[in-house]
Design a protein around this motif. Structure first.
Motif, PDB file in Angstrom:
ATOM      1  N   ILE A  27       0.754  -1.078  -0.136  1.00  0.00           N
ATOM      2  CA  ILE A  27      -0.035  -0.020  -0.027  1.00  0.00           C
ATOM      3  C   ILE A  27       0.944   1.203   0.025  1.00  0.00           C
ATOM      4  O   ILE A  27       0.459   2.110  -0.836  1.00  0.00           O
ATOM      5  CB  ILE A  27      -0.997  -0.038   1.224  1.00  0.00           C
ATOM      6  N   ARG A  28       1.794   1.259   0.783  1.00  0.00           N
ATOM      7  CA  ARG A  28       2.787   2.428   0.774  1.00  0.00           C
ATOM      8  C   ARG A  28       3.510   2.596  -0.524  1.00  0.00           C
ATOM      9  O   ARG A  28       3.695   3.667  -1.096  1.00  0.00           O
ATOM     10  CB  ARG A  28       4.120   2.211   1.877  1.00  0.00           C
ATOM     11  N   GLU A  29       3.728   1.645  -1.193  1.00  0.00           N
ATOM     12  CA  GLU A  29       4.445   1.726  -2.382  1.00  0.00           C
ATOM     13  C   GLU A  29       3.335   2.132  -3.425  1.00  0.00           C
ATOM     14  O   GLU A  29       3.601   2.977  -4.501  1.00  0.00           O
ATOM     15  CB  GLU A  29       4.975   0.587  -3.072  1.00  0.00           C
ATOM     16  N   GLY A  30       2.200   1.516  -3.407  1.00  0.00           N
ATOM     17  CA  GLY A  30       1.005   2.255  -4.213  1.00  0.00           C
ATOM     18  C   GLY A  30       0.802   3.563  -4.259  1.00  0.00           C
ATOM     19  O   GLY A  30       0.608   4.231  -5.098  1.00  0.00           O
ATOM     20  N   ILE A  31       0.965   4.232  -3.117  1.00  0.00           N
ATOM     21  CA  ILE A  31       0.857   5.627  -2.680  1.00  0.00           C
ATOM     22  C   ILE A  31       1.786   6.268  -3.509  1.00  0.00           C
ATOM     23  O   ILE A  31       1.373   7.375  -4.288  1.00  0.00           O
ATOM     24  CB  ILE A  31       0.671   6.037  -1.177  1.00  0.00           C
ATOM     25  N   LYS A  32       3.284   5.777  -3.373  1.00  0.00           N
ATOM     26  CA  LYS A  32       4.269   6.550  -3.954  1.00  0.00           C
ATOM     27  C   LYS A  32       3.899   6.522  -5.690  1.00  0.00           C
ATOM     28  O   LYS A  32       4.303   7.272  -6.588  1.00  0.00           O
ATOM     29  CB  LYS A  32       5.241   5.860  -3.732  1.00  0.00           C
ATOM     30  N   ASN A  33       3.303   5.222  -5.990  1.00  0.00           N
ATOM     31  CA  ASN A  33       3.182   4.902  -7.417  1.00  0.00           C
ATOM     32  C   ASN A  33       2.037   5.631  -8.064  1.00  0.00           C
ATOM     33  O   ASN A  33       1.708   5.527  -9.430  1.00  0.00           O
ATOM     34  CB  ASN A  33       3.142   3.557  -7.758  1.00  0.00           C
ATOM     35  N   GLY A  34       1.168   6.290  -7.416  1.00  0.00           N
ATOM     36  CA  GLY A  34      -0.106   7.245  -7.954  1.00  0.00           C
ATOM     37  C   GLY A  34      -1.369   6.473  -7.748  1.00  0.00           C
ATOM     38  O   GLY A  34      -2.321   7.155  -8.377  1.00  0.00           O
ATOM     39  N   ALA A  35      -1.673   5.612  -7.140  1.00  0.00           N
ATOM     40  CA  ALA A  35      -2.922   4.991  -6.764  1.00  0.00           C
ATOM     41  C   ALA A  35      -3.740   6.184  -6.097  1.00  0.00           C
ATOM     42  O   ALA A  35      -3.323   6.727  -5.370  1.00  0.00           O
ATOM     43  CB  ALA A  35      -2.897   3.518  -5.901  1.00  0.00           C
ATOM     44  N   LYS A  36      -5.125   5.915  -6.308  1.00  0.00           N
ATOM     45  CA  LYS A  36      -6.018   7.077  -6.007  1.00  0.00           C
ATOM     46  C   LYS A  36      -6.951   6.503  -5.070  1.00  0.00           C
ATOM     47  O   LYS A  36      -7.798   6.968  -4.400  1.00  0.00           O
ATOM     48  CB  LYS A  36      -6.912   7.707  -7.181  1.00  0.00           C
ATOM     49  N   GLY A  37      -7.029   5.146  -4.770  1.00  0.00           N
ATOM     50  CA  GLY A  37      -7.988   4.506  -3.915  1.00  0.00           C
ATOM     51  C   GLY A  37      -7.665   3.179  -3.328  1.00  0.00           C
ATOM     52  O   GLY A  37      -6.816   2.752  -4.089  1.00  0.00           O
ATOM     53  N   TYR A  38      -7.676   2.773  -2.049  1.00  0.00           N
ATOM     54  CA  TYR A  38      -7.374   1.654  -1.526  1.00  0.00           C
ATOM     55  C   TYR A  38      -8.532   0.871  -0.852  1.00  0.00           C
ATOM     56  O   TYR A  38      -9.260   1.533   0.021  1.00  0.00           O
ATOM     57  CB  TYR A  38      -6.295   1.808  -0.372  1.00  0.00           C
ATOM     58  N   LEU A  39      -8.820  -0.326  -1.164  1.00  0.00           N
ATOM     59  CA  LEU A  39     -10.113  -0.950  -0.671  1.00  0.00           C
ATOM     60  C   LEU A  39      -9.624  -2.501  -0.303  1.00  0.00           C
ATOM     61  O   LEU A  39      -8.685  -3.044  -0.804  1.00  0.00           O
ATOM     62  CB  LEU A  39     -11.015  -1.136  -1.500  1.00  0.00           C
ATOM     63  N   LEU A  40     -10.023  -2.895   0.743  1.00  0.00           N
ATOM     64  CA  LEU A  40      -9.996  -4.085   1.309  1.00  0.00           C
ATOM     65  C   LEU A  40     -11.077  -5.274   0.401  1.00  0.00           C
ATOM     66  O   LEU A  40     -11.994  -4.862   0.018  1.00  0.00           O
ATOM     67  CB  LEU A  40     -10.483  -4.446   2.665  1.00  0.00           C
ATOM     68  N   LYS A  41     -10.611  -6.300   0.136  1.00  0.00           N
ATOM     69  CA  LYS A  41     -11.329  -7.195  -0.806  1.00  0.00           C
ATOM     70  C   LYS A  41     -12.936  -7.650  -0.164  1.00  0.00           C
ATOM     71  O   LYS A  41     -13.576  -8.049  -0.782  1.00  0.00           O
ATOM     72  CB  LYS A  41     -10.752  -8.491  -1.085  1.00  0.00           C
ATOM     73  N   ASN A  42     -12.725  -7.518   0.989  1.00  0.00           N
ATOM     74  CA  ASN A  42     -14.147  -7.795   1.710  1.00  0.00           C
ATOM     75  C   ASN A  42     -15.049  -6.619   1.862  1.00  0.00           C
ATOM     76  O   ASN A  42     -16.079  -6.590   2.499  1.00  0.00           O
ATOM     77  CB  ASN A  42     -14.050  -8.611   3.178  1.00  0.00           C
ATOM     78  N   THR A  43     -14.836  -5.417   1.133  1.00  0.00           N
ATOM     79  CA  THR A  43     -15.331  -4.384   1.298  1.00  0.00           C
ATOM     80  C   THR A  43     -17.041  -4.510   0.815  1.00  0.00           C
ATOM     81  O   THR A  43     -17.082  -5.229  -0.396  1.00  0.00           O
ATOM     82  CB  THR A  43     -14.678  -3.265   0.562  1.00  0.00           C
ATOM     83  N   ASN A  44     -17.766  -4.014   1.613  1.00  0.00           N
ATOM     84  CA  ASN A  44     -19.194  -3.954   0.846  1.00  0.00           C
ATOM     85  C   ASN A  44     -19.310  -3.325  -0.470  1.00  0.00           C
ATOM     86  O   ASN A  44     -18.739  -2.225  -0.655  1.00  0.00           O
ATOM     87  CB  ASN A  44     -20.129  -3.182   1.726  1.00  0.00           C
ATOM     88  N   PRO A  45     -20.100  -4.134  -1.431  1.00  0.00           N
ATOM     89  CA  PRO A  45     -20.297  -3.635  -2.679  1.00  0.00           C
ATOM     90  C   PRO A  45     -20.633  -2.013  -2.993  1.00  0.00           C
ATOM     91  O   PRO A  45     -20.227  -1.565  -3.800  1.00  0.00           O
ATOM     92  CB  PRO A  45     -21.238  -4.490  -3.249  1.00  0.00           C
ATOM     93  N   ASP A  46     -21.614  -1.770  -1.810  1.00  0.00           N
ATOM     94  CA  ASP A  46     -22.218  -0.244  -2.111  1.00  0.00           C
ATOM     95  C   ASP A  46     -20.652   0.786  -1.977  1.00  0.00           C
ATOM     96  O   ASP A  46     -20.623   1.788  -2.629  1.00  0.00           O
ATOM     97  CB  ASP A  46     -23.013  -0.193  -1.033  1.00  0.00           C
ATOM     98  N   LYS A  47     -19.869   0.377  -0.805  1.00  0.00           N
ATOM     99  CA  LYS A  47     -18.622   1.005  -0.672  1.00  0.00           C
ATOM    100  C   LYS A  47     -17.661   1.060  -1.884  1.00  0.00           C
ATOM    101  O   LYS A  47     -17.101   2.159  -2.273  1.00  0.00           O
ATOM    102  CB  LYS A  47     -17.853   0.649   0.517  1.00  0.00           C
ATOM    103  N   ILE A  48     -17.400   0.072  -2.423  1.00  0.00           N
ATOM    104  CA  ILE A  48     -16.689  -0.081  -3.679  1.00  0.00           C
ATOM    105  C   ILE A  48     -17.179   0.849  -4.940  1.00  0.00           C
ATOM    106  O   ILE A  48     -16.553   1.476  -5.401  1.00  0.00           O
ATOM    107  CB  ILE A  48     -16.910  -1.674  -4.210  1.00  0.00           C
ATOM    108  N   ILE A  49     -18.487   0.773  -5.021  1.00  0.00           N
ATOM    109  CA  ILE A  49     -19.312   1.632  -6.016  1.00  0.00           C
ATOM    110  C   ILE A  49     -19.040   3.135  -5.663  1.00  0.00           C
ATOM    111  O   ILE A  49     -18.843   3.869  -6.635  1.00  0.00           O
ATOM    112  CB  ILE A  49     -20.746   1.162  -6.261  1.00  0.00           C
ATOM    113  N   GLU A  50     -19.377   3.491  -4.354  1.00  0.00           N
ATOM    114  CA  GLU A  50     -19.239   4.821  -3.795  1.00  0.00           C
ATOM    115  C   GLU A  50     -17.668   5.032  -4.021  1.00  0.00           C
ATOM    116  O   GLU A  50     -17.379   6.244  -4.625  1.00  0.00           O
ATOM    117  CB  GLU A  50     -19.294   4.814  -2.405  1.00  0.00           C
ATOM    118  N   THR A  51     -16.605   4.381  -3.905  1.00  0.00           N
ATOM    119  CA  THR A  51     -15.336   4.706  -3.989  1.00  0.00           C
ATOM    120  C   THR A  51     -14.881   4.889  -5.309  1.00  0.00           C
ATOM    121  O   THR A  51     -14.142   5.881  -5.593  1.00  0.00           O
ATOM    122  CB  THR A  51     -14.188   3.678  -3.302  1.00  0.00           C
ATOM    123  N   ILE A  52     -15.364   4.178  -6.284  1.00  0.00           N
ATOM    124  CA  ILE A  52     -15.140   4.167  -7.731  1.00  0.00           C
ATOM    125  C   ILE A  52     -15.717   5.728  -8.095  1.00  0.00           C
ATOM    126  O   ILE A  52     -14.951   6.249  -9.023  1.00  0.00           O
ATOM    127  CB  ILE A  52     -15.865   3.056  -8.371  1.00  0.00           C
TER     128      ILE A  52
END
Length: 212
Positions: free
Chosen positions: A90-115
């Motif tokens: 995740i730390r490397e992802g921040i440096k590399n430009g990722a704009k969002g971070y989600l756990l794989k067990n995240t509620n589908p509504d939260k995934i859609i909201e994040t997108i």
């Protein structure tokens, strides 16, 4: 206009499940899915895609390295999917430009909201992820020494540290013995000094600086 999205995960069940779930939302169009980062990057170099939902652990090219290539060479915004044991990625992802971070067990509504938030330009880090990586980093480095103290007051640094720990304004006020209104004033000042627009971006900024 719908949000054009691709999914990359080496687990076929997760790929197809996400595709089905996300396709129910009329604002999202799942264009394609991929089982490795190499094929994902190759596709995005040729196609105009808004969002890439990317697993961390994939063959040929992992999600963190793929994020760097995507961020450098395309306009696609990356949302990384992760699990609790992958905070170093995740730390490397921040440096590399990722704009969002989600756990794989995240509620589908939260995934859609994040997108939808990421598509609007708002960075999103799930609170559980932010708290974990922040606590791990605090154990090994002195955060404030990594920041340019001349830019901020000591209290602003305290507030930034608390934000990076995943605390809300009420919790920050309690920790620092100040009112919620005062916390909001400090956050406003920090945003102005850093040209940021969102408290999540403050957390990313703080973690980046102290991990350099």
């Amino acid at each position: 206009m719908s949000i054009k999205l691709v999914i990359a995960d080496d687990d076929a069940l997760i790929r197809e499940s996400l595709k089905i779930i996300l396709s129910y939302d009329k604002e999202i169009e799942v264009v394609d899915t991929f089982e490795n980062g190499k094929d994902l990057v190759g596709f995005l170099l040729k196609k105009n895609i808004d969002i890439a939902l990317v697993d961390v652990r994939m063959p040929l090219l992992n999600g963190v390295k793929a994020t760097l290539e995507i961020s450098k060479n395309t306009n696609t915004k990356v949302i990384i999917l992760t699990t609790f044991d992958e905070d170093e990625y995740i730390r490397e992802g921040i440096k590399n430009g990722a704009k969002g971070y989600l756990l794989k067990n995240t509620n589908p509504d939260k995934i859609i909201e994040t997108i939808k938030l990421v598509n609007k330009g708002i960075a999103v880090i799930q609170e559980e992820i932010l708290s974990k990586i922040s606590s791990n980093l605090m154990a090994s480095v002195n955060r404030k020494e990594q920041l340019d103290k001349s830019l901020f007051t000591e209290r602003e640094l305290d507030v930034m540290e608390a934000i990076s720990e995943g605390l809300n304004n009420k919790e920050i006020g309690k920790k620092l013995f100040i009112s919620e209104g005062t916390v909001k004033n400090y956050i406003t000042s920090i945003l102005q000094k850093t040209d940021l627009t969102h408290r999540t971006q403050i957390a990313i900024y703080y973690i980046k600086k102290m991990d350099m």
